[in-house]
Design a protein around this motif. Sequence first.
Motif, mmCIF file in Angstrom:
data_model
loop_
_atom_site.group_PDB
_atom_site.id
_atom_site.type_symbol
_atom_site.label_atom_id
_atom_site.label_comp_id
_atom_site.label_asym_id
_atom_site.label_seq_id
_atom_site.Cartn_x
_atom_site.Cartn_y
_atom_site.Cartn_z
ATOM 1 N N LEU A 150 -19.124 0.524 8.157
ATOM 2 C CA LEU A 150 -17.761 -0.013 8.079
ATOM 3 C C LEU A 150 -16.997 0.465 6.851
ATOM 4 C CD1 LEU A 150 -15.546 -1.758 9.198
ATOM 5 C CD2 LEU A 150 -16.669 -3.779 8.223
ATOM 6 N N THR A 151 -17.680 0.625 5.734
ATOM 7 C CA THR A 151 -16.985 1.039 4.507
ATOM 8 C C THR A 151 -16.203 2.341 4.678
ATOM 9 O OG1 THR A 151 -18.380 -0.162 2.934
ATOM 10 C CG2 THR A 151 -17.356 1.848 2.137
ATOM 11 N N PRO A 152 -16.751 3.396 5.298
ATOM 12 C CA PRO A 152 -15.957 4.618 5.468
ATOM 13 C C PRO A 152 -14.657 4.397 6.240
ATOM 14 C CG PRO A 152 -18.269 5.059 5.874
ATOM 15 C CD PRO A 152 -18.142 3.579 5.762
ATOM 16 N N ALA A 153 -14.710 3.579 7.287
ATOM 17 C CA ALA A 153 -13.507 3.321 8.085
ATOM 18 C C ALA A 153 -12.468 2.536 7.276
ATOM 19 C CB ALA A 153 -13.875 2.554 9.348
ATOM 20 N N LEU A 154 -12.933 1.602 6.462
ATOM 21 C CA LEU A 154 -12.011 0.815 5.635
ATOM 22 C C LEU A 154 -11.416 1.662 4.513
ATOM 23 C CD1 LEU A 154 -13.912 -2.597 5.391
ATOM 24 C CD2 LEU A 154 -11.860 -2.082 6.729
ATOM 25 N N LYS A 155 -12.224 2.557 3.952
ATOM 26 C CA LYS A 155 -11.704 3.450 2.910
ATOM 27 C C LYS A 155 -10.645 4.396 3.481
ATOM 28 C CE LYS A 155 -15.375 3.525 -0.552
ATOM 29 N NZ LYS A 155 -16.346 4.359 -1.299
ATOM 30 N N LYS A 156 -10.870 4.852 4.697
ATOM 31 C CA LYS A 156 -9.888 5.715 5.350
ATOM 32 C C LYS A 156 -8.580 4.950 5.566
ATOM 33 C CE LYS A 156 -8.971 8.105 9.708
ATOM 34 N NZ LYS A 156 -9.483 8.386 11.082
ATOM 35 N N LEU A 157 -8.697 3.695 5.998
ATOM 36 C CA LEU A 157 -7.504 2.868 6.192
ATOM 37 C C LEU A 157 -6.789 2.640 4.869
ATOM 38 C CD1 LEU A 157 -5.629 1.051 7.827
ATOM 39 C CD2 LEU A 157 -7.315 -0.798 7.586
ATOM 40 N N TYR A 158 -7.552 2.368 3.807
ATOM 41 C CA TYR A 158 -6.957 2.171 2.482
ATOM 42 C C TYR A 158 -6.166 3.398 2.050
ATOM 43 C CZ TYR A 158 -6.707 2.560 -2.569
ATOM 44 O OH TYR A 158 -6.259 2.806 -3.848
ATOM 45 N N LEU A 159 -6.773 4.580 2.175
ATOM 46 C CA LEU A 159 -6.107 5.808 1.743
ATOM 47 C C LEU A 159 -4.836 6.062 2.558
ATOM 48 C CD1 LEU A 159 -9.230 8.118 1.245
ATOM 49 C CD2 LEU A 159 -7.765 7.144 -0.541
ATOM 50 N N THR A 160 -4.871 5.709 3.835
ATOM 51 C CA THR A 160 -3.697 5.899 4.689
ATOM 52 C C THR A 160 -2.578 4.943 4.292
ATOM 53 O OG1 THR A 160 -5.250 6.431 6.475
ATOM 54 C CG2 THR A 160 -2.954 6.140 7.087
ATOM 55 N N LEU A 161 -2.929 3.686 4.057
ATOM 56 C CA LEU A 161 -1.932 2.705 3.625
ATOM 57 C C LEU A 161 -1.364 3.070 2.258
ATOM 58 C CD1 LEU A 161 -3.765 -0.599 4.680
ATOM 59 C CD2 LEU A 161 -1.766 0.419 5.801
ATOM 60 N N LYS A 162 -2.252 3.484 1.358
ATOM 61 C CA LYS A 162 -1.811 3.871 0.010
ATOM 62 C C LYS A 162 -0.896 5.088 0.076
ATOM 63 C CE LYS A 162 -2.140 3.148 -4.459
ATOM 64 N NZ LYS A 162 -1.679 1.895 -5.060
ATOM 65 N N GLY A 163 -1.244 6.041 0.952
ATOM 66 C CA GLY A 163 -0.407 7.221 1.107
ATOM 67 C C GLY A 163 0.978 6.863 1.627
ATOM 68 N N LEU A 164 1.042 5.925 2.570
ATOM 69 C CA LEU A 164 2.334 5.477 3.085
ATOM 70 C C LEU A 164 3.144 4.796 1.990
ATOM 71 C CD1 LEU A 164 4.333 4.965 5.385
ATOM 72 C CD2 LEU A 164 3.018 2.895 5.959
ATOM 73 N N ALA A 165 2.479 3.992 1.170
ATOM 74 C CA ALA A 165 3.178 3.299 0.077
ATOM 75 C C ALA A 165 3.756 4.297 -0.920
ATOM 76 C CB ALA A 165 2.223 2.337 -0.624
ATOM 77 N N LEU A 166 2.980 5.319 -1.268
ATOM 78 C CA LEU A 166 3.460 6.342 -2.209
ATOM 79 C C LEU A 166 4.627 7.135 -1.617
ATOM 80 C CD1 LEU A 166 0.042 7.666 -3.579
ATOM 81 C CD2 LEU A 166 1.710 6.261 -4.799
ATOM 82 N N LEU A 167 4.538 7.440 -0.329
ATOM 83 C CA LEU A 167 5.607 8.180 0.342
ATOM 84 C C LEU A 167 6.911 7.394 0.326
ATOM 85 C CD1 LEU A 167 6.413 10.679 2.020
ATOM 86 C CD2 LEU A 167 5.684 9.419 4.065
ATOM 87 N N ARG A 168 6.805 6.105 0.567
ATOM 88 C CA ARG A 168 8.001 5.259 0.571
ATOM 89 C C ARG A 168 8.580 5.116 -0.835
ATOM 90 N NH1 ARG A 168 8.890 2.143 5.107
ATOM 91 N NH2 ARG A 168 9.651 0.366 3.903
ATOM 92 N N LYS A 169 7.721 5.126 -1.840
ATOM 93 C CA LYS A 169 8.211 5.091 -3.223
ATOM 94 C C LYS A 169 8.969 6.364 -3.568
ATOM 95 C CE LYS A 169 5.237 1.865 -5.713
ATOM 96 N NZ LYS A 169 4.272 1.701 -6.823
ATOM 97 N N GLU A 170 8.431 7.497 -3.121
ATOM 98 C CA GLU A 170 9.101 8.771 -3.391
ATOM 99 C C GLU A 170 10.463 8.824 -2.709
ATOM 100 O OE1 GLU A 170 6.404 11.734 -2.056
ATOM 101 O OE2 GLU A 170 4.956 11.406 -3.678
ATOM 102 N N LYS A 171 10.545 8.330 -1.497
ATOM 103 C CA LYS A 171 11.823 8.299 -0.794
ATOM 104 C C LYS A 171 12.812 7.386 -1.501
ATOM 105 C CE LYS A 171 10.239 9.404 3.888
ATOM 106 N NZ LYS A 171 10.132 8.924 5.289
ATOM 107 N N GLY A 172 12.301 6.249 -1.991
ATOM 108 C CA GLY A 172 13.173 5.324 -2.718
ATOM 109 C C GLY A 172 13.685 5.938 -4.001
ATOM 110 N N ALA A 173 12.832 6.721 -4.687
ATOM 111 C CA ALA A 173 13.241 7.373 -5.933
ATOM 112 C C ALA A 173 14.317 8.421 -5.672
ATOM 113 C CB ALA A 173 12.028 8.009 -6.603
ATOM 114 N N LYS A 174 14.209 9.149 -4.553
ATOM 115 C CA LYS A 174 15.208 10.163 -4.225
ATOM 116 C C LYS A 174 16.566 9.532 -3.915
ATOM 117 C CE LYS A 174 11.971 13.620 -2.438
ATOM 118 N NZ LYS A 174 11.514 14.356 -1.227
ATOM 119 N N LYS A 175 16.522 8.356 -3.303
ATOM 120 C CA LYS A 175 17.777 7.692 -2.937
ATOM 121 C C LYS A 175 18.485 7.102 -4.151
ATOM 122 C CE LYS A 175 16.545 6.386 1.794
ATOM 123 N NZ LYS A 175 16.276 5.245 2.718
ATOM 124 N N THR A 176 17.715 6.545 -5.071
ATOM 125 C CA THR A 176 18.310 5.816 -6.197
ATOM 126 C C THR A 176 18.338 6.618 -7.489
ATOM 127 O OG1 THR A 176 16.176 4.831 -6.791
ATOM 128 C CG2 THR A 176 17.537 3.622 -5.215
#
Length: 245
Positions: A101-127
């Motif tokens: 289970l740990t590998p699947a949860l780590k993959k989910l974590y990295l995907t969620l974290k990547g989405l969060a970083l992407l949204r931060k970058e978009k927010g920085a470009k806008k503001t």
Amino acid sequence: IDEGHRIENVAQEHLGLEISNDQVHYLLNTLYRPDKTGTNWKGFLTSLKGGKVAECRDAVQDARAATNDFFADVLEWANQKMPKNGRIKDKSALSGLANTLTPALKKLYLTLKGLALLRKEKGAKKTGKQSSEGGYDDTELEAYAKRTLNFASGLESFWSVDNPNYVYWLEIKGRKRPTPRVILKSAPLKVNQILKEMLFNHIKTTILTSATLACTAPIGIKAKPRTAKPNGVTKQNDIVAQVNP
């Protein structure tokens, strides 16, 4: 510290570990789940848009399948090999049972974290400054990512069974349910030294209060009645306890 007689039990709960199939499923269902009809989807990720979101949804589905398989394997192992007290003394006790289970949860974590970083970058470009795109949604996304990582790391820690100062055990509840609750637990054997290092060594004075607090040795308690003051702050029957170390 109020209810001082419970300080050891509370410390064990907070310093220990508890992970169950219900907890993991609750997290995954909060993120993304089908409705009762199976035709529509609900959950936090349905409120977000973008290509990376679809990747997160797929990762949730993968983690859900891994959760079902993992806890089914643990339950089968428990029915065949688990001692009556559920105690897991060392890693050899888990031989033949893999932490899938740990590998699947780590993959989910990295995907969620990547989405969060992407949204931060978009927010920085806008503001023009470091900010998030969705405000509260992004804060919640970060919290879900952290929760996912905690489960992944916790399972990894439990599976290692490598801390001699901790006790590890397994509990099965609701065996008559279609899906019993499988709980992995660990807790420190002695919390006194941990509390000393993490709490008492950092402050000069600690006051523990409790209606049922007791000591194992005399500590020189002197009690005397207070006299009433004109402003009525204290009462005639108030008691002052002076503790002499």
